[in-house]
Design a protein around this motif. Structure first.
Motif, mmCIF file in Angstrom:
data_model
loop_
_atom_site.group_PDB
_atom_site.id
_atom_site.type_symbol
_atom_site.label_atom_id
_atom_site.label_comp_id
_atom_site.label_asym_id
_atom_site.label_seq_id
_atom_site.Cartn_x
_atom_site.Cartn_y
_atom_site.Cartn_z
ATOM 1 N N ARG A 21 0.845 -1.188 0.000
ATOM 2 C CA ARG A 21 0.000 0.000 0.000
ATOM 3 C C ARG A 21 0.884 1.243 0.000
ATOM 4 O O ARG A 21 1.917 1.279 0.679
ATOM 5 C CB ARG A 21 -0.902 0.021 1.234
ATOM 6 N N ASP A 23 1.929 4.932 1.066
ATOM 7 C CA ASP A 23 1.694 5.862 2.171
ATOM 8 C C ASP A 23 1.809 7.308 1.713
ATOM 9 O O ASP A 23 1.869 8.237 2.527
ATOM 10 C CB ASP A 23 2.658 5.593 3.329
ATOM 11 N N ARG A 28 4.451 0.449 1.126
ATOM 12 C CA ARG A 28 4.671 -0.227 2.408
ATOM 13 C C ARG A 28 3.959 -1.575 2.399
ATOM 14 O O ARG A 28 2.893 -1.744 1.787
ATOM 15 C CB ARG A 28 4.113 0.614 3.557
ATOM 16 N N GLN A 30 1.801 -4.119 4.568
ATOM 17 C CA GLN A 30 0.939 -4.127 5.736
ATOM 18 C C GLN A 30 0.382 -5.530 5.960
ATOM 19 O O GLN A 30 0.403 -6.380 5.073
ATOM 20 C CB GLN A 30 -0.208 -3.139 5.570
ATOM 21 N N THR A 32 -2.741 -7.896 8.427
ATOM 22 C CA THR A 32 -3.822 -8.025 9.391
ATOM 23 C C THR A 32 -3.984 -9.498 9.719
ATOM 24 O O THR A 32 -3.695 -10.368 8.889
ATOM 25 C CB THR A 32 -5.141 -7.440 8.856
ATOM 26 N N PRO A 43 -4.916 -3.083 10.478
ATOM 27 C CA PRO A 43 -3.683 -3.251 9.703
ATOM 28 C C PRO A 43 -2.493 -2.579 10.381
ATOM 29 O O PRO A 43 -2.622 -1.520 10.989
ATOM 30 C CB PRO A 43 -4.011 -2.572 8.373
ATOM 31 N N VAL A 44 -1.336 -3.227 10.271
ATOM 32 C CA VAL A 44 -0.093 -2.662 10.787
ATOM 33 C C VAL A 44 0.937 -2.654 9.670
ATOM 34 O O VAL A 44 0.909 -3.494 8.764
ATOM 35 C CB VAL A 44 0.445 -3.466 11.993
ATOM 36 N N ASN A 45 1.857 -1.684 9.734
ATOM 37 C CA ASN A 45 2.955 -1.632 8.775
ATOM 38 C C ASN A 45 4.050 -2.612 9.199
ATOM 39 O O ASN A 45 4.517 -2.573 10.335
ATOM 40 C CB ASN A 45 3.548 -0.228 8.717
#
Length: 252
Positions: A21, A23, A28, A30, A32, A43-45
């Motif tokens: 994705r 930014d 980046r 990500q 989940t 979601p986390v990077n």
């Protein structure tokens, strides 16, 4: 924008999805996660800011532990990067798996029934492709990568499958450029329980084109590989089965 999603589900029902994705400045990776009978996490990077991260892949082990791998570009060189998350834990700071400078790409992952994770990727070595691999034992750290392909051959598009007892099989395409065009063959190497890899062997028949290989391993260690072969004006799918005792038989 988000693209290139991948999903993996562990035997306990834990599911993890990764994707790329933007930014606004960089691409980046990500992730989940959804626990069994639970809901999806926010979601986390996984990848750091300031570097592009693409082509993510994901595996989930039998205990729900997840490992992601991707290709990272920091403006000067490519790197194969990885992050892991224990069951019910948090994602680790990314590790660099590749140790060479230049163009590394096409990362792939596999995890065995005991949680051993194996990664493979391609490295463009001056004028040809090489296939490299690194592995991480359950709860351990990534081992130094090694090169599986033979020197001076153009080896690319690796795939990997993990079997019981720390075994694994890597598959890739070797291209030869001769007067009448490009000839391609499918090569394979296997890792036994002590961690050593075999010398590569050819598993495809002589062919003008053999590509698009995929590999899978059964619970008893039997390995199946398939690929597309150009046969005159037609494309055909071929397969080979590698028996655990290293006996080999080919099925058209």
């Amino acid at each position: 924008d988000a693209w290139d999603p991948r999903v993996a589900v562990g035997s306990d029902g834990t599911a993890t999805v990764v994707w790329s994705r933007s930014d606004g400045s960089n691409e980046r990776v990500q992730a989940t996660t959804r626990a069994p009978n639970g809901s999806w996490s926010s979601p986390v990077n996984l990848s750091e800011s300031g570097a592009d991260a693409v082509t993510p892949k994901i595996v989930v082990g039998p205990d729900g532990a997840a490992t992601a791998v991707w290709r990272s570009w920091d403006g000067g060189s490519d790197r194969i990067r990885a992050s892991s998350r224990p069951a019910n834990g948090v994602w680790s700071t990314p590790s660099t798996l590749s140790t060479v400078s230049g163009n590394v790409y096409d990362p792939e992952l596999a995890v065995d029934p005991d949680g051993m994770v194996t990664a493979v990727w391609s490295w463009w070595n001056l004028d040809r492709g090489d296939v490299q691999t690194a592995s991480r034992p359950p709860g351990g750290t990534w081992r130094r990568p090694i090169t599986l392909s033979v020197c001076c051959e153009d080896s690319q598009a690796p795939r990997v499958a993990a079997g019981p007892g720390g075994t694994a099989t890597a598959l890739w395409r070797v291209s030869q450029y001769i007067d009448e065009g490009v000839h391609e063959q499918v090569f394979a190497a296997t890792r036994i329980a002590d961690g050593s890899w075999s010398a590569p062997i050819v598993v495809s028949e002589d062919s003008v084109r053999a590509h698009g290989a995929q590999v899978a391993t059964g619970s008893d260690g039997t390995v199946g590989a398939v690929w597309e072969r150009r046969d005159g004006a037609d494309d055909r799918v071929q397969t080979v089965v590698l028996i655990p005792a290293t006996e080999r038989r080919r099925r058209p």
